[in-house]
Write a protein that holds these residues in place. Structure first.
Motif, PDB file in Angstrom:
ATOM      1  N   UNK A  48      53.403  23.853 -21.397  1.00 20.37           N
ATOM      2  CA  UNK A  48      53.525  24.277 -20.004  1.00 20.37           C
ATOM      3  C   UNK A  48      52.156  24.677 -19.456  1.00 20.37           C
ATOM      4  N   UNK A  49      52.145  25.027 -18.157  1.00 19.26           N
ATOM      5  CA  UNK A  49      50.921  25.475 -17.498  1.00 19.26           C
ATOM      6  C   UNK A  49      50.265  24.434 -16.626  1.00 19.26           C
ATOM      7  N   UNK A  50      50.583  23.150 -16.887  1.00 16.84           N
ATOM      8  CA  UNK A  50      49.900  22.081 -16.166  1.00 16.84           C
ATOM      9  C   UNK A  50      50.720  20.804 -16.230  1.00 16.84           C
ATOM     10  N   UNK A  51      50.956  20.182 -15.088  1.00 15.84           N
ATOM     11  CA  UNK A  51      51.621  18.878 -15.074  1.00 15.84           C
ATOM     12  C   UNK A  51      50.748  17.810 -15.720  1.00 15.84           C
ATOM     13  N   UNK A  52      49.426  17.954 -15.565  1.00 16.28           N
ATOM     14  CA  UNK A  52      48.516  17.008 -16.206  1.00 16.28           C
ATOM     15  C   UNK A  52      48.639  17.084 -17.720  1.00 16.28           C
ATOM     16  N   UNK A  53      48.693  18.300 -18.256  1.00 20.37           N
ATOM     17  CA  UNK A  53      48.822  18.480 -19.704  1.00 20.37           C
ATOM     18  C   UNK A  53      50.136  17.885 -20.202  1.00 20.37           C
ATOM     19  N   UNK A  54      51.225  18.201 -19.531  1.00 27.12           N
ATOM     20  CA  UNK A  54      52.528  17.686 -19.940  1.00 27.12           C
ATOM     21  C   UNK A  54      52.545  16.162 -19.872  1.00 27.12           C
ATOM     22  N   UNK A  55      52.027  15.598 -18.796  1.00 28.55           N
ATOM     23  CA  UNK A  55      51.993  14.151 -18.656  1.00 28.55           C
ATOM     24  C   UNK A  55      51.169  13.480 -19.741  1.00 28.55           C
ATOM     25  N   UNK A  56      50.025  14.076 -20.079  1.00 26.73           N
ATOM     26  CA  UNK A  56      49.173  13.510 -21.122  1.00 26.73           C
ATOM     27  C   UNK A  56      49.861  13.547 -22.480  1.00 26.73           C
ATOM     28  N   UNK A  58      59.496   8.106 -23.392  1.00 18.59           N
ATOM     29  CA  UNK A  58      59.946   7.203 -22.318  1.00 18.59           C
ATOM     30  C   UNK A  58      60.298   7.968 -21.052  1.00 18.59           C
ATOM     31  N   UNK A  59      60.001   7.378 -19.927  1.00 20.13           N
ATOM     32  CA  UNK A  59      60.342   7.989 -18.642  1.00 20.13           C
ATOM     33  C   UNK A  59      61.760   7.569 -18.299  1.00 20.13           C
ATOM     34  N   UNK A  60      62.671   8.552 -18.102  1.00 14.83           N
ATOM     35  CA  UNK A  60      64.062   8.196 -17.805  1.00 14.83           C
ATOM     36  C   UNK A  60      64.175   7.385 -16.518  1.00 14.83           C
ATOM     37  N   UNK A 116      59.290  20.667 -22.590  1.00 15.73           N
ATOM     38  CA  UNK A 116      58.272  20.342 -21.591  1.00 15.73           C
ATOM     39  C   UNK A 116      58.612  20.900 -20.221  1.00 15.73           C
ATOM     40  N   UNK A 117      57.656  21.582 -19.633  1.00 12.84           N
ATOM     41  CA  UNK A 117      57.784  21.981 -18.228  1.00 12.84           C
ATOM     42  C   UNK A 117      56.389  22.206 -17.665  1.00 12.84           C
ATOM     43  N   UNK A 118      56.022  21.363 -16.702  1.00 12.16           N
ATOM     44  CA  UNK A 118      54.687  21.439 -16.123  1.00 12.16           C
ATOM     45  C   UNK A 118      54.508  22.550 -15.112  1.00 12.16           C
ATOM     46  N   UNK A 119      55.239  23.648 -15.264  1.00 12.23           N
ATOM     47  CA  UNK A 119      55.118  24.791 -14.350  1.00 12.23           C
ATOM     48  C   UNK A 119      53.673  25.292 -14.324  1.00 12.23           C
ATOM     49  N   UNK A 120      53.185  25.657 -13.133  1.00 12.21           N
ATOM     50  CA  UNK A 120      51.784  26.076 -13.029  1.00 12.21           C
ATOM     51  C   UNK A 120      51.575  27.159 -11.965  1.00 12.21           C
ATOM     52  N   UNK A 121      52.657  27.756 -11.487  1.00 18.85           N
ATOM     53  CA  UNK A 121      52.569  28.905 -10.583  1.00 18.85           C
ATOM     54  C   UNK A 121      53.370  30.049 -11.207  1.00 18.85           C
ATOM     55  N   UNK A 126      63.162  15.044 -12.927  1.00 19.15           N
ATOM     56  CA  UNK A 126      61.710  15.019 -12.805  1.00 19.15           C
ATOM     57  C   UNK A 126      61.135  15.043 -14.213  1.00 19.15           C
ATOM     58  N   UNK A 127      60.679  13.919 -14.728  1.00 18.50           N
ATOM     59  CA  UNK A 127      60.120  13.895 -16.081  1.00 18.50           C
ATOM     60  C   UNK A 127      59.019  14.943 -16.251  1.00 18.50           C
ATOM     61  N   UNK A 128      59.095  15.674 -17.348  1.00 20.81           N
ATOM     62  CA  UNK A 128      58.092  16.702 -17.609  1.00 20.81           C
ATOM     63  C   UNK A 128      58.425  18.045 -17.015  1.00 20.81           C
ATOM     64  N   UNK A 129      59.533  18.144 -16.325  1.00 19.91           N
ATOM     65  CA  UNK A 129      60.010  19.431 -15.810  1.00 19.91           C
ATOM     66  C   UNK A 129      61.389  19.701 -16.396  1.00 19.91           C
ATOM     67  N   UNK A 130      61.505  20.768 -17.167  1.00 19.55           N
ATOM     68  CA  UNK A 130      62.770  21.106 -17.788  1.00 19.55           C
ATOM     69  C   UNK A 130      63.292  20.001 -18.690  1.00 19.55           C
ATOM     70  N   UNK A 131      62.387  19.410 -19.475  1.00 16.54           N
ATOM     71  CA  UNK A 131      62.752  18.267 -20.308  1.00 16.54           C
ATOM     72  C   UNK A 131      62.581  18.601 -21.783  1.00 16.54           C
ATOM     73  N   UNK A 132      63.560  18.220 -22.595  1.00 13.54           N
ATOM     74  CA  UNK A 132      63.483  18.390 -24.044  1.00 13.54           C
ATOM     75  C   UNK A 132      63.461  17.012 -24.691  1.00 13.54           C
ATOM     76  N   UNK A 133      62.516  16.819 -25.594  1.00 12.76           N
ATOM     77  CA  UNK A 133      62.364  15.539 -26.279  1.00 12.76           C
ATOM     78  C   UNK A 133      62.332  15.792 -27.778  1.00 12.76           C
TER      79      UNK A 133
END
Length: 223
Positions: A205-213, A221-223, A44-49, A27-34
């Protein structure tokens, strides 16, 4: 999701199949290192709960400790319809293991519409610890003018709550380490400037929107 899949395919969804599926999930943006370059590592991790942030912080701590020492920067945002207190309490609980030299609060490029009125820092801090519920709304304002005239933004609220809850060099003991930006472009420019002066881990972290942006701005690149 597993319960629904098992109900639809009772013979196929075995515990072993579930484990294999989760292990192979990407899942791009979850548990990802770039590795942007030799001085900028995005974690990167879009965790938000609360539960997902707990997992993300534990994972980020493990990754940081397993690599060469670097400065650590946190870039954080969440919607004001979400209570940030239980999210920040996770960082407070791990403050001995994961310290940040700089904490940056910034909005994402695209905001999810919400009718929830923005709470103040005092309202958030007055809520009982451990609840993910948004603080009860305040009395309706007479007009939009009073809201627009308020000097604080949601990022200012987040910064104040963080400073009150999270100990360490980027918490209550060092307000200078907390930086608030009104645009993501400005926040990314600040991160680039920090990294230019030395190797840095950047935990987003904190938001999938933030990570995606940020992935989009950094052309990840998206794997």
């Amino acid at each position: 999701a597993l319960a629904l899949a098992k109900a639809a395919f009772p013979d196929a969804v075995t515990p072993e199949a579930a484990r294999l599926g989760l292990a192979s999930c990407r899942w791009p943006g979850r548990g990802q290192i770039v590795e942007i370059d030799s001085s900028q590592r995005l974690i990167l991790d879009g965790a938000h709960t609360p539960k997902s942030v707990e997992c993300a912080v534990q994972w980020a701590t493990s990754e940081i400790k397993s690599r060469e020492p670097r400065r650590n920067v946190l870039v954080f945002n969440c919607m004001h319809s979400r209570n940030p207190r239980p999210l920040f309490e996770v960082f407070a609980n791990h403050a001995k293991d994961l310290q940040f030299d700089v904490v940056i609060f910034t909005p994402s490029l695209f905001l999810k519409p919400t009718t929830v009125q923005m709470p103040t820092a005092e309202e958030i801090l007055a809520e009982e610890s451990g609840t993910d519920a948004v603080p009860p709304p305040r009395a309706p304002e007479d007009s939009n003018q009073s809201r627009q005239a308020r000097p604080e933004s949601w990022q200012n609220v987040l910064a104040e709550v963080w400073q009150r809850l999270v100990p360490g060099p980027s918490g209550a003991n060092d307000a200078q380490a907390i930086k608030v930006f009104s645009s993501l472009d400005a926040a990314v420019a600040e991160v680039d400037g920090i990294c230019a002066s030395g190797p840095t881990n950047v935990f987003v972290t904190g938001s999938l929107l933030l990570v995606g942006d940020i992935m989009n701005l950094k052309k990840v690149p998206i794997p």
